[in-house]
Design a protein around this motif. Structure first.
Motif, PDB file in Angstrom:
ATOM      1  N   LEU A  17       0.447  -1.396   0.033  1.00  0.00           N
ATOM      2  CA  LEU A  17       0.210   0.175  -0.034  1.00  0.00           C
ATOM      3  C   LEU A  17       0.655   1.407  -0.223  1.00  0.00           C
ATOM      4  N   LYS A  18       1.996   1.231  -0.233  1.00  0.00           N
ATOM      5  CA  LYS A  18       3.320   2.953   0.546  1.00  0.00           C
ATOM      6  C   LYS A  18       3.048   3.080  -1.609  1.00  0.00           C
ATOM      7  N   CYS A  19       3.184   2.225  -2.273  1.00  0.00           N
ATOM      8  CA  CYS A  19       2.863   2.382  -3.589  1.00  0.00           C
ATOM      9  C   CYS A  19       1.538   3.933  -3.729  1.00  0.00           C
ATOM     10  N   THR A  66      -5.816   5.051   3.527  1.00  0.00           N
ATOM     11  CA  THR A  66      -4.387   4.389   2.701  1.00  0.00           C
ATOM     12  C   THR A  66      -5.311   3.350   1.665  1.00  0.00           C
ATOM     13  N   LEU A  67      -5.817   2.977   2.119  1.00  0.00           N
ATOM     14  CA  LEU A  67      -6.200   1.115   1.108  1.00  0.00           C
ATOM     15  C   LEU A  67      -7.642   2.339   0.179  1.00  0.00           C
ATOM     16  N   SER A  68      -8.119   3.409   1.016  1.00  0.00           N
ATOM     17  CA  SER A  68      -9.331   3.758   0.049  1.00  0.00           C
ATOM     18  C   SER A  68      -8.643   4.768  -1.033  1.00  0.00           C
ATOM     19  N   ASP A  69      -7.922   5.718  -0.570  1.00  0.00           N
ATOM     20  CA  ASP A  69      -6.451   6.548  -1.747  1.00  0.00           C
ATOM     21  C   ASP A  69      -6.616   4.920  -2.509  1.00  0.00           C
ATOM     22  N   PHE A  70      -6.350   4.129  -2.653  1.00  0.00           N
ATOM     23  CA  PHE A  70      -5.189   3.089  -3.325  1.00  0.00           C
ATOM     24  C   PHE A  70      -5.838   2.786  -4.522  1.00  0.00           C
ATOM     25  N   LEU A  71      -6.887   2.866  -4.043  1.00  0.00           N
ATOM     26  CA  LEU A  71      -8.848   1.785  -4.175  1.00  0.00           C
ATOM     27  C   LEU A  71      -8.797   3.199  -5.044  1.00  0.00           C
ATOM     28  N   GLN A  72      -9.169   4.166  -5.353  1.00  0.00           N
ATOM     29  CA  GLN A  72      -9.163   5.034  -6.290  1.00  0.00           C
ATOM     30  C   GLN A  72      -8.736   5.038  -7.385  1.00  0.00           C
ATOM     31  N   GLU A  73      -7.746   5.103  -7.224  1.00  0.00           N
ATOM     32  CA  GLU A  73      -6.947   5.885  -8.115  1.00  0.00           C
ATOM     33  C   GLU A  73      -7.278   4.848  -9.561  1.00  0.00           C
ATOM     34  N   PHE A  74      -8.261   3.246  -9.148  1.00  0.00           N
ATOM     35  CA  PHE A  74      -8.291   2.248 -10.203  1.00  0.00           C
ATOM     36  C   PHE A  74     -10.316   2.151 -10.200  1.00  0.00           C
ATOM     37  N   GLY A  75     -10.511   3.850  -9.547  1.00  0.00           N
ATOM     38  CA  GLY A  75     -11.712   3.228  -9.469  1.00  0.00           C
ATOM     39  C   GLY A  75     -12.754   3.197 -10.988  1.00  0.00           C
ATOM     40  N   ILE A  76     -11.869   3.562 -12.380  1.00  0.00           N
ATOM     41  CA  ILE A  76     -13.106   3.708 -13.184  1.00  0.00           C
ATOM     42  C   ILE A  76     -13.158   1.698 -14.018  1.00  0.00           C
ATOM     43  N   SER A  77     -12.395   1.534 -12.827  1.00  0.00           N
ATOM     44  CA  SER A  77     -12.291   0.025 -13.366  1.00  0.00           C
ATOM     45  C   SER A  77     -14.122  -0.871 -13.614  1.00  0.00           C
ATOM     46  N   LYS A  78     -14.476  -1.670 -14.205  1.00  0.00           N
ATOM     47  CA  LYS A  78     -15.582  -2.505 -14.002  1.00  0.00           C
ATOM     48  C   LYS A  78     -15.530  -4.046 -13.217  1.00  0.00           C
ATOM     49  N   SER A  79     -14.290  -4.090 -13.737  1.00  0.00           N
ATOM     50  CA  SER A  79     -13.773  -5.988 -13.290  1.00  0.00           C
ATOM     51  C   SER A  79     -13.099  -5.765 -12.849  1.00  0.00           C
ATOM     52  N   LEU A  80     -12.713  -5.973 -10.830  1.00  0.00           N
ATOM     53  CA  LEU A  80     -11.894  -5.702  -9.604  1.00  0.00           C
ATOM     54  C   LEU A  80     -11.648  -6.886  -9.314  1.00  0.00           C
ATOM     55  N   TYR A  81     -10.416  -7.506  -9.309  1.00  0.00           N
ATOM     56  CA  TYR A  81      -9.884  -8.762  -8.042  1.00  0.00           C
ATOM     57  C   TYR A  81      -9.135  -8.677  -7.599  1.00  0.00           C
ATOM     58  N   LEU A  82      -9.194  -8.462  -6.235  1.00  0.00           N
ATOM     59  CA  LEU A  82      -8.729  -7.903  -4.802  1.00  0.00           C
ATOM     60  C   LEU A  82      -8.693  -9.495  -4.490  1.00  0.00           C
ATOM     61  N   CYS A  83      -7.146  -9.210  -3.858  1.00  0.00           N
ATOM     62  CA  CYS A  83      -6.392 -10.663  -2.686  1.00  0.00           C
ATOM     63  C   CYS A  83      -5.908 -10.016  -1.763  1.00  0.00           C
ATOM     64  N   VAL A  84      -6.259 -10.259  -0.335  1.00  0.00           N
ATOM     65  CA  VAL A  84      -5.634 -10.164   0.520  1.00  0.00           C
ATOM     66  C   VAL A  84      -5.026 -10.762   2.119  1.00  0.00           C
ATOM     67  N   SER A  85      -4.485 -10.916   2.637  1.00  0.00           N
ATOM     68  CA  SER A  85      -3.611 -11.195   3.129  1.00  0.00           C
ATOM     69  C   SER A  85      -5.128 -11.644   4.529  1.00  0.00           C
ATOM     70  N   ASP A  86      -5.420 -10.846   4.496  1.00  0.00           N
ATOM     71  CA  ASP A  86      -6.735 -11.155   5.830  1.00  0.00           C
ATOM     72  C   ASP A  86      -7.969  -9.869   5.380  1.00  0.00           C
TER      73      ASP A  86
END
Length: 426
Positions: free
Chosen positions: A331-333, A369-389
């Protein structure tokens, strides 16, 4: 009464002659060497040899004089030098190169490498019915074929390649208007054939299949690579654990693949956007970019982008035709994404979440931080999200109230997975 002028200069100390020659361009210094043996001997003392033909016309008579009176003459002088002094830099820029000049160019490369040259700067603009810049008017496939057929493009011969790959002292290699063939090292060694090379800059080169890959594999300590307006028989493919800076600017290739770039810190990719029409990069794949800090990608035809292993990169991505983006990292990216046609995004966050927070009622601190990160890809119609927890992406009710709009307003399909526990939603 007119006074006679002695065309032969008076006797001067060797240091004075050497200093005068240092201040002159190489071509002028060679002409001065004709004055006497003292001037000829001093002409070989300098650590830098700089040949710049100059002129942009097709005056072949002037070119012949440059080759015969300058290149051949000075090579004879230098080869007779008994002291065999080392060279800091050898520069040869031709503006009327033809295939007849291949022999003298090869001889100078061999001579320079024998003198432990540190920097090689070779530019051989060809005299050809098909000008290299005309490739921009062709489609990618035809441009590649045309570049391969250019008879007057300097093709690094076996002898020239042997001189290069045995140049243990070379730290900087700049090439322009050259065709590079694949290096076949019959006796591979652990240190590589170019162990001192740190920086390579290539402009308007044509690479045979896997020629770039084979060259980089012989440079175990390469740190900087710049490719400008180069064409490739195949894609741009490289592996390098030492590379720190990579620039790819308006090159003819549909695919860029960079693997094992664990020390890469700076990346720049430019394709299209008003440049030559054959610069139509469509796919970019980077893996194991653990130390990547700065990234700028501007590619008007890019459709697929893969970034794998990023820890703390700040990047700008301008890709109006981008359809698929795959990211594996932390998420630092931070990304500034301009991709209005992004259709599918796959994000795998590999950081270790705070287990103590995960087992308590306390709110995690990463939600903003997570919401800001994901918002950059908000235009996407399909999302594959993988997290540890899975709890890492369950936003508390109070936090959701702070969001002015949905993170993915256009989302039609969601694929979610988590290691603790394994959960999938569709």
């Amino acid at each position: 009464m007119a006074m006679a002028v002695n065309p032969i200069p008076p006797d001067l100390p060797d240091l004075v002659i050497h200093r005068i020659l240092q201040l002159l361009p190489t071509k002028s210094a060679i002409r001065m060497s004709f004055l006497s043996k003292e001037w000829q001997d001093a002409c070989c003392l300098g650590p830098v040899i700089d040949f710049n033909e100059g002129g942009d016309d097709n005056n072949l008579h002037e070119h012949t004089k440059f080759v015969e009176n300058i290149l051949n003459r000075y090579l004879e002088i230098c080869e007779k030098d008994p002291n065999k002094r080392n060279l800091e830099k050898f520069k040869l820029h031709m503006t009327r190169y033809s295939s007849r000049d291949a022999n003298i160019v090869t001889k100078w490369l061999i001579f320079s490498c024998k003198r432990s040259v540190k920097e090689l700067d070779i530019s051989l603009m060809p005299v050809s019915e098909l000008n290299y810049d005309m490739l921009s008017c062709l489609d990618p496939l035809e441009a590649s074929r045309a570049a391969s057929r250019m008879k007057n493009l300097f093709y690094l011969s076996r002898m020239a390649l042997v001189s290069l790959v045995n140049a243990k002292s070379v730290t900087t290699l700049n090439l322009e208007y050259v065709r590079m063939k694949k290096i076949y090292n019959k006796h591979p060694i652990s240190v590589g054939l170019l162990p001192s090379l740190k920086s390579m800059s290539f402009k308007r080169l044509h690479f045979d299949y896997e020629a770039l890959l084979s060259l980089i594999s012989e440079c175990p300590f390469i740190e900087h690579l710049s490719l400008t307006s180069c064409s490739f028989q195949g894609d741009i493919y490289m592996r390098s654990s030492s590379l720190k800076s990579l620039e790819i600017d308006r090159c003819e290739a549909l695919l860029v693949r960079v693997y094992e770039a664990i020390n890469l810190k700076s990346l720049s990719v430019v394709s299209g956007f008003g440049s030559s029409e054959f610069s139509q990069l469509e796919q970019v794949i980077f893996r194991d970019c653990l130390k990547l800090k700065c990234m700028n990608i501007h590619a008007s035809h890019l459709r697929f982008l893969n970034l794998d292993g990023c820890h703390n990169v700040k990047g700008t991505i301008d890709a109006p035709k981008l359809e698929f983006f795959n990211f594996v990292g932390y998420l630092k990216c931070k990304f500034s994404l301009k991709a209005p046609n992004l259709r599918m995004t796959r994000i795998e966050l590999i950081e270790n979440w705070d287990r103590e927070a995960a087992t308590s009622n306390r709110q995690w601190k990463h939600f903003t931080t997570l919401s800001d990160f994901l918002q950059e890809f908000g235009i996407s119609k399909s999302l594959y999200l993988c997290v540890s927890d899975f709890k890492a992406v369950i936003f508390p009710k109070d936090f959701r109230k702070t969001l002015s709009s949905p993170i993915f307003p256009n989302l039609e399909e969601l694929h979610f997975s988590a290691k603790i526990p394994c959960l999938q939603v569709r």
